[in-house]
Design a protein around this motif. Structure first.
Motif, short mmCIF file in Angstrom:
data_model
loop_
_atom_site.label_atom_id
_atom_site.label_comp_id
_atom_site.label_asym_id
_atom_site.label_seq_id
_atom_site.Cartn_x
_atom_site.Cartn_y
_atom_site.Cartn_z
N ARG A 7 -107.74 64.29 -36.64
CA ARG A 7 -107.37 63.04 -37.30
C ARG A 7 -106.25 62.39 -36.50
NH1 ARG A 7 -106.85 64.63 -43.73
NH2 ARG A 7 -109.02 65.28 -44.05
N ASP A 8 -106.48 61.20 -36.07
CA ASP A 8 -105.49 60.42 -35.32
C ASP A 8 -105.33 60.95 -33.89
OD1 ASP A 8 -104.97 58.92 -37.64
OD2 ASP A 8 -103.47 60.37 -38.30
N ASN A 9 -104.78 60.09 -33.06
CA ASN A 9 -104.50 60.41 -31.67
C ASN A 9 -103.05 60.07 -31.40
OD1 ASN A 9 -107.34 60.77 -31.51
ND2 ASN A 9 -107.59 58.60 -31.04
N VAL A 10 -102.47 60.73 -30.40
CA VAL A 10 -101.09 60.46 -30.03
C VAL A 10 -101.03 60.23 -28.52
CG1 VAL A 10 -98.73 61.34 -29.95
CG2 VAL A 10 -100.20 61.89 -31.91
N ALA A 11 -100.48 59.08 -28.13
CA ALA A 11 -100.30 58.75 -26.71
C ALA A 11 -98.82 58.84 -26.38
CB ALA A 11 -100.83 57.36 -26.41
N ILE A 12 -98.50 59.57 -25.33
CA ILE A 12 -97.10 59.76 -24.92
C ILE A 12 -96.69 58.64 -23.98
CG2 ILE A 12 -95.52 61.24 -23.61
CD1 ILE A 12 -96.13 62.31 -26.33
N PRO A 13 -95.74 57.79 -24.40
CA PRO A 13 -95.34 56.67 -23.54
C PRO A 13 -94.47 57.12 -22.36
CG PRO A 13 -94.01 56.72 -25.53
CD PRO A 13 -95.03 57.80 -25.68
N ARG A 14 -94.42 56.31 -21.34
CA ARG A 14 -93.59 56.59 -20.17
C ARG A 14 -92.11 56.50 -20.52
NH1 ARG A 14 -94.79 52.55 -15.52
NH2 ARG A 14 -94.06 51.14 -17.15
N ASP A 15 -91.75 55.52 -21.33
CA ASP A 15 -90.35 55.27 -21.66
C ASP A 15 -89.85 56.32 -22.66
OD1 ASP A 15 -87.99 53.27 -21.72
OD2 ASP A 15 -88.46 53.59 -23.85
N TYR A 16 -88.73 56.98 -22.33
CA TYR A 16 -88.24 58.06 -23.18
C TYR A 16 -87.81 57.56 -24.56
CZ TYR A 16 -85.64 62.04 -24.94
OH TYR A 16 -85.20 63.07 -25.74
N ALA A 17 -87.19 56.39 -24.62
CA ALA A 17 -86.77 55.85 -25.91
C ALA A 17 -87.98 55.64 -26.82
CB ALA A 17 -86.00 54.54 -25.71
N GLN A 18 -89.07 55.15 -26.26
CA GLN A 18 -90.30 54.99 -27.04
C GLN A 18 -90.87 56.34 -27.46
OE1 GLN A 18 -93.12 52.46 -24.99
NE2 GLN A 18 -91.55 50.94 -24.49
N MET A 19 -90.77 57.33 -26.59
CA MET A 19 -91.25 58.67 -26.93
C MET A 19 -90.44 59.24 -28.09
SD MET A 19 -91.41 62.11 -24.51
CE MET A 19 -91.72 61.09 -23.08
N LYS A 20 -89.14 59.05 -28.03
CA LYS A 20 -88.26 59.52 -29.10
C LYS A 20 -88.61 58.84 -30.42
CE LYS A 20 -83.31 59.86 -30.17
NZ LYS A 20 -81.95 59.60 -29.65
N ALA A 21 -88.86 57.55 -30.37
CA ALA A 21 -89.24 56.80 -31.59
C ALA A 21 -90.57 57.31 -32.13
CB ALA A 21 -89.31 55.31 -31.28
N LEU A 22 -91.51 57.64 -31.25
CA LEU A 22 -92.81 58.17 -31.66
C LEU A 22 -92.63 59.50 -32.40
CD1 LEU A 22 -95.94 58.17 -31.56
CD2 LEU A 22 -95.74 59.31 -29.34
N PHE A 23 -91.81 60.38 -31.85
CA PHE A 23 -91.57 61.67 -32.50
C PHE A 23 -90.95 61.47 -33.88
CE2 PHE A 23 -91.92 65.50 -29.60
CZ PHE A 23 -92.75 64.88 -28.68
N GLU A 24 -90.00 60.53 -33.96
CA GLU A 24 -89.34 60.27 -35.24
C GLU A 24 -90.34 59.73 -36.26
OE1 GLU A 24 -86.27 60.36 -37.88
OE2 GLU A 24 -86.23 61.09 -35.81
N GLN A 25 -91.27 58.92 -35.81
CA GLN A 25 -92.30 58.35 -36.69
C GLN A 25 -93.21 59.45 -37.24
OE1 GLN A 25 -94.66 55.29 -34.77
NE2 GLN A 25 -96.31 55.51 -36.26
#
Length: 497
Positions: free
Chosen positions: A95-113
């Motif tokens: 269920r669902d997919n996760v794409a890891i962004p290049r930008d670390y700040a965006q990655m951190k926000a993704l983990f928090e989400q």
């Protein structure tokens, strides 16, 4: 004293050893059984316009790779056009997919989400991983590993606890993250090291830093561009390459190698560096001169083999990233099929690489180049019907993920590669693809020795010895061995190749 050196094999460790040894003024000849350099990192082109890398496809630890070029007054970018991938990769779950962004700040926000609080814990994880990376990849791995005393420097000794050598990777990850998707994302990089996250030391969180924090890159033209670049560096130092030249025997007398038998002719050298499969190299010696017997090899834990399909499609495929990991099924069940059952998996995971999403050189215009890889136990029977059965499953999951239909009908090139091919092309023990697993009991001094214990001038390099599997470690392995060879005092033979 300058020496006449033969290197068997031209994978990354052989290319590295050739460059470093030649730079010291030694006469270096590289003998490769295949038609070109690269070993498992070879490349092939098809008549209808596709270019396929046969092996490595993840350009991680760019600083470690660049160190090789800097040692010769160069930069990797003098030879390679490196593209930073964004996203770095996508992971497909049930269920669902996760794409890891290049930008670390965006990655951190993704983990928090995904998991409240995980953003700050990612900072903590990466801070610890960075420390392990800096100590591990700059101090720990650059040792010949004859003895544990090599690791008694104040820096390494003082770092022992922070390196987490005795902690299991999975337990370590779960100290930071509980969401199954985040756990899978953090565990994935150590799969390259060839064992279950349950059995890999937590020190290898350095892989997360070397990948996620430093970025996932792609050399335009394919990973083979790195092979060509390293060969160019070695040739610039004076190394000479000989292709389609399989070594048939290593002839010894008086405690040293005297000659190599190549296509029925003997060639004399002062020193031999074997970048070929360690076990295979030892079969070229009399049993009494080998470091390890068959019982030893049978008792090692090897990284997996794999089933690979190189596929060309006659149209573009939407919704596909350069790197996609299909993790809809249970990781542990797949790993148990490799290490416990030693059988084909019932519900496999697999990886898809689509370089044509990034690079228009690797497929005809309007076409797609896809590389599918499924980890697999060594030694399984890999007949064509079995390979095809798993291809059908991978294609079905690719269709579901991309929202396409009838992909089989759109294939205009297909080639499979599996256990028996690794044995045939690389003399790989059991058909392994990635060397020895980096378990604690197979770390550092506990890996096969880089030096033959009975022959003073035979050395080994590559993924079956220190520091271990992977492209950056193999490059480091070649450097370590070249340094050890440089310390030898031995005479120079006059006989020419």
């Amino acid at each position: 004293m300058k020496k006449r050196i033969a290197i068997i094999g031209s994978g990354f460790s052989g290319l590295s050893a050739a460059a470093y040894a030649a730079a010291e003024g030694h006469t270096v000849h590289v003998f490769e059984k295949n038609a070109g350099p690269g070993g498992r990192a070879r490349q092939f082109q098809t008549e209808n316009g596709y270019t396929f890398d046969m092996g490595p496809s993840w350009y991680w630890m760019p600083d470690i790779i660049n160190n090789f070029f800097q040692d010769f007054g160069k930069q990797a970018t003098d030879y390679l056009e490196l593209i930073s991938l964004d996203p770095q990769f996508e992971m497909v779950f049930s269920r669902d997919n996760v794409a890891i962004p290049r930008d670390y700040a965006q990655m951190k926000a993704l983990f928090e989400q995904i998991e409240p609080g995980a953003g700050l814990r990612l900072d903590e994880f990466m801070e610890a991983a960075k420390y392990k990376y800096e100590v591990g990849m700059r101090d720990f791995v650059n040792k010949p590993c004859y003895s544990w005393f090599e690791f008694m420097s104040p820096k390494i000794a003082g770092s022992a606890l922070r390196l987490d050598l005795l902690s299991g990777f999975r337990k370590y990850v779960k100290k930071y993250f509980t969401n199954p998707k985040l756990v899978s994302l953090m565990e994935f990089p150590v799969i390259f090291l060839g064992a279950s996250p349950r059995n890999i030391p937590a020190m290898y969180s350095l892989m997360n830093y070397g990948g996620y924090a430093l970025g996932t890159w792609y050399p335009k033209g394919g990973f083979y561009e790195l092979v060509k670049a390293m060969k160019s560096v070695a040739e610039e130092q004076g190394a000479v390459f000989h292709f389609n030249q399989p070594v048939e025997a290593i002839n010894c007398a008086d405690g040293s190698v005297q000659t190599l038998l190549i296509k029925g002719e003997e060639h004399a050298f002062d020193v031999i560096i074997a970048s070929s499969d360690y076990h295979h190299t030892e079969t070229l010696l009399a049993p009494s001169l080998r470091n390890y017997d068959e019982k030893y090899w049978a008792g090692r834990t090897f990284a997996p083999s794999c089933l690979i399909y190189y596929l060309g499609f006659n149209e573009r495929i939407p919704n596909l990233k350069h790197h996609t990991l299909f993790f809809e099924n249970d990781l542990d069940a797949h790993i148990d099929s490799i290490y416990v059952d030693k059988s084909w998996p019932e519900k496999p995971l697999f990886y898809a690489c689509c370089p044509s999403q990034t690079d228009d050189r690797v497929a005809p215009e309007g076409h797609e180049n896809i590389f599918l890889l499924m980890p697999l136990a060594m030694g399984v029977t890999d007949d064509e019907p079995t390979r095809e059965r798993y291809l059908l499953e991978m294609i079905a999951r690719l269709e579901k993920h991309t929202g396409t239909i009838n992909l089989l009908e759109k294939i205009d090139f297909k080639k499979s590669y599996c256990v028996s091919d690794f044995m045939q092309d690389y003399n790989a023990y059991g058909g392994n693809a990635y060397g020895l697993a980096n378990t604690l009991s197979q770390t550092a001094v506990w890996k096969p020795s880089i030096k033959n214990k009975k022959l003073k001038n035979l050395f080994y390099t590559g993924q079956l010895t220190v520091p271990g599997p992977g492209v950056p470690p193999s490059i480091i392995s070649g450097k370590i061995v070249a340094s050890e060879v440089n310390k030898l005092n031995t005479h120079t033979y006059e006989k020419a190749v």
